[in-house]
Motif scaffolding. Structure first.
Motif, PDB file in Angstrom:
ATOM      1  N   GLN A 188     -33.146  17.774 -14.090  1.00  0.00           N
ATOM      2  CA  GLN A 188     -34.214  17.521 -14.235  1.00  0.00           C
ATOM      3  C   GLN A 188     -35.574  17.447 -13.588  1.00  0.00           C
ATOM      4  N   TYR A 189     -34.053  17.263 -12.442  1.00  0.00           N
ATOM      5  CA  TYR A 189     -34.542  17.568 -10.785  1.00  0.00           C
ATOM      6  C   TYR A 189     -34.982  18.553  -9.894  1.00  0.00           C
ATOM      7  N   ARG A 190     -35.474  18.397  -9.082  1.00  0.00           N
ATOM      8  CA  ARG A 190     -35.866  19.809  -8.511  1.00  0.00           C
ATOM      9  C   ARG A 190     -35.237  19.268  -6.827  1.00  0.00           C
ATOM     10  N   TYR A 210     -37.969  12.967  -2.293  1.00  0.00           N
ATOM     11  CA  TYR A 210     -38.946  12.620  -2.805  1.00  0.00           C
ATOM     12  C   TYR A 210     -39.446  12.312  -4.606  1.00  0.00           C
ATOM     13  N   GLY A 211     -39.197  11.230  -4.530  1.00  0.00           N
ATOM     14  CA  GLY A 211     -38.974  10.531  -5.601  1.00  0.00           C
ATOM     15  C   GLY A 211     -37.165  11.184  -6.518  1.00  0.00           C
ATOM     16  N   TYR A 212     -37.242  11.688  -7.513  1.00  0.00           N
ATOM     17  CA  TYR A 212     -35.908  11.820  -8.204  1.00  0.00           C
ATOM     18  C   TYR A 212     -35.481  13.142  -7.674  1.00  0.00           C
ATOM     19  N   ASN A 213     -36.553  13.402  -6.797  1.00  0.00           N
ATOM     20  CA  ASN A 213     -36.131  15.100  -6.147  1.00  0.00           C
ATOM     21  C   ASN A 213     -35.054  15.267  -4.295  1.00  0.00           C
ATOM     22  N   THR A 271     -35.386  17.228  -0.837  1.00  0.00           N
ATOM     23  CA  THR A 271     -35.909  18.345  -0.671  1.00  0.00           C
ATOM     24  C   THR A 271     -35.254  18.000   1.478  1.00  0.00           C
TER      25      THR A 271
END
Ligand code: SF4
Lengths: 371, 260
Positions: B123-125, B233-236, B238
């Motif tokens: 669900q995240y990236r 970055y939030g739940y993501n 990077t």
């Protein structure tokens, strides 16, 4: 007026935006070259903050969340029963600020307030900043922004307007802004700005819980469908919001917004943009020059880094960059999310009738993060 | 205080103490940017590494045995026991020799982190924001001891532990610090930090606060003031590059690696 911008539209440049940039290069080559040099400056360790200029706090609205309310004459008279006798900035001061900023490679000014479009000397302020030297943006609540005004702004060298929209529900926006009819005027201002060829940014304040609402999703869709950037700032426990701690967001709200950024043209100034992360942009990305020539690191932080009548801009920026709260890179909002800083800020601004708190009393060179 | 006066160069939270440094580091930490201690699942780490970084040829139980022996030896030594109280992430790297550090990181290790993250958190990236590319741009930072990891990788699969314990250091201070630590501590760089994130993709996931940014401090970028890092970055998750200005920041962590 509470908005700010970092002139970064994180989502890919559309052909339309690219054409606008090209247009700027032709019309204002000096400004375009300075903007293009910002990422190189950052690589060299230099900074290029946007200057928010608060020449006047006059406003025809009285918004529930205004960060400038405590700076306003009406507040000082009504609540503190005082007149602000401090010397105010004039056009010569603005010319000098523009010169110093240009010398340091700074390229962007946001005229804010108050409501800039009620300022009688708005055109003179634009001229004093010098639209051939700096990219000029104005904040507005949209009340006076009809097509004629939009075209006039464009003709005097304003490049962009940032329009506040607080809810897609008309009654809610009007109630938040304490101004019936203001939602309709924002809608009119959107059309007018687009038709006049101004760059346009919608700005909205995120209060706790709003990120989850269908209304906010609708606003994201509205902006995205029209190819307008939606700039979001978090409600902070300062200004009018001091009395509304329930507005202050939590990390969950910020994280929901971060997820929405994937699908919509919505962002904060902390959104990754053009391959770099900005995080909190105090000093590094933004400063505010108040009507008394004080420089604050963020519109919501009422501590000064110095007065430009006494200290050159270069040194004021250096003070900010060596301050442990402001200089180092961080991903969160210190005034909106860091409980220790919020406490410190609340304590030091409590009962202060004339903001910002001067350099040395709020921020100083002996600041530490611990105790 | 002098380094020699200390029983351990690590505090009770596992932070490597920034003592006796010329370059900037925050003397005291208010522990604001923290990593939530991950659940260590050796079998899952072994499986993820095999899937995303390639078969190491090392059996899962052998991986567990070597990891546990490594941690035990750190625990048993009063000088190093405190580091085991902090965040510790086991990792596994297949045998490899790379002519170009940046190219290998970009083409092999970062995509492995991306795939492991995507598989664990569909669900995240994961986003690699560094569009300029890494090929030909990276070298091993002088005095980082990181070349020892590269040598070990040339000889066979590598088992190690990653400790993001140089918290609130500038990059120059992190490099300075590693030189005064016992010999087994290496500065973490691109391959080991990536392997830690392949094995434990949720390392920087946090809902109740912000985790720190993880610099690849053993890696020298093409410009002296720039560096590369992983960041939530939030739940993501990077990957990115930025100038670090030689500054210390409360938000910045560099890591140490110990090989087992
Ligand atoms: S404190 Fe930082 S993140 Fe928060 S509003 Fe100010 S500049 Fe933005």
């Amino acid at each position: 007026m509470t908005t700010m911008t970092n002139e970064t539209q994180p989502n890919k440049l559309t052909p339309e935006e690219q054409a606008k940039r090209e247009g700027l290069r032709v019309r204002k080559p000096y400004v375009a070259a300075k903007l293009a040099a910002i990422s190189e400056m950052e690589e060299r360790g230099e900074i290029s903050p946007i200057i928010r200029l608060e020449k006047s706090y006059l406003c025809n609205f009285q918004c529930t969340h205004c960060s400038a309310e405590y700076y306003m004459d009406r507040h000082q008279k009504k609540v503190f029963k005082i007149e602000d006798a401090r010397r105010k900035i004039d056009l010569d001061d603005i010319r000098e600020l523009s010169r110093q900023a240009d010398e340091l490679g700074l390229a962007r000014f946001v005229i804010t307030g108050g409501e800039p479009l009620v300022m009688k000397d708005f055109d003179a302020v634009v001229e004093a900043i010098d639209p051939d030297k700096h990219y000029i943006i104005t904040d507005t609540n949209g009340w006076f922004l009809d097509l004629a005004t939009a075209k006039h702004l464009k003709s005097i060298g304003v490049e962009k307007v940032q329009l506040s929209l607080d809810s897609m529900i008309e009654a809610e926006h009007d109630a938040f802004r304490n101004k019936p009819g203001s939602y309709k005027k924002v809608m009119r201002a959107i059309e007018a700005s687009v038709e006049a060829g101004l760059n346009l940014l919608l700005s909205t304040v995120l209060v706790k819980g709003r990120a989850k609402s269908s209304e906010f999703l609708e606003m994201c869709k509205f902006a995205t469908e029209r190819n307008i950037g939606l700039y979001v700032s978090y409600a902070k426990p300062t200004g009018s919001c001091t009395d509304h701690p329930e507005f202050v967001i939590e990390k969950e709200d910020a994280d929901i917004l971060r997820e929405l950024e994937k699908d919509y043209n919505v962002f904060t100034h902390m959104t990754p943009s053009y391959g770099s992360f900005k995080g909190c942009i105090t000093v590094k990305g933004i400063i505010t020059v108040t009507s008394t020539f004080e420089v604050t690191p963020c519109p919501y932080i009422d501590f000064s880094l110095g007065n430009l009548r006494e200290t050159p801009l270069k040194e004021v920026l250096a003070r900010g960059m060596r301050n442990p709260w402001l200089g180092p890179y961080r991903p969160d909002c210190i005034i909106g999310e860091d409980p220790q800083f919020i406490k410190l800020h609340t304590e030091k601004t409590k009962g202060v009738t004339q903001l910002p708190v001067p350099w040395g009393q709020g921020f100083s060179d002996s600041d530490t993060l611990i105790g | 205080m002098n380094l020699n006066d200390l029983t351990s160069p690590f505090d009770e939270h596992g932070r490597c103490l920034p003592i006796g440094l010329g370059a900037p580091a925050l003397a005291q930490s208010r522990r604001y940017f923290q990593i939530t201690p991950p659940q260590i699942d050796y079998a899952a780490i072994h499986a993820r590494t095999t899937k995303h970084l390639g078969d190491t040829g090392l059996a899962s139980d052998e991986f567990v045995r070597r990891c546990e022996a490594l941690m035990q030896s750190l625990r048993d030594d009063p000088q190093t026991t405190n580091i085991t109280r902090g965040i510790a992430v086991p990792f596994l790297l297949p045998q490899a020799e790379h002519a170009d550090y940046g190219e290998a990181l970009e083409q092999h290790y970062i995509p492995a982190v991306e795939h492991a993250f995507a598989k664990t958190f569909p669900q995240y990236r994961f986003t690699n924001h560094d569009k300029a590319g890494l090929s030909g741009k990276l070298s091993v930072a002088a005095n980082s001891r990181h070349e020892r990891l590269l040598q070990a990788m040339q000889q066979g699969p590598v088992v190690g532990y990653y400790f993001p314990c140089l918290s609130e250091y500038s990059l120059p201070a992190a490099l300075e610090r590693v030189q005064s630590l016992p010999e087994q501590f290496l500065m973490a760089g691109g391959y080991d930090t990536s392997a830690a994130l392949v094995g434990t993709p949720g390392l920087l996931q946090r809902t109740d606060g912000y985790p720190p940014l993880l610099w690849l401090a053993a890696v020298q970028a093409d410009k002296p003031l720039a560096g590369y890092f992983y960041e939530a970055y939030g739940y993501n998750l990077t990957f990115n590059r930025r100038p670090h200005f030689g500054q210390a920041a409360e938000y910045w962590n560099s890591g140490l690696t110990v090989l087992g």
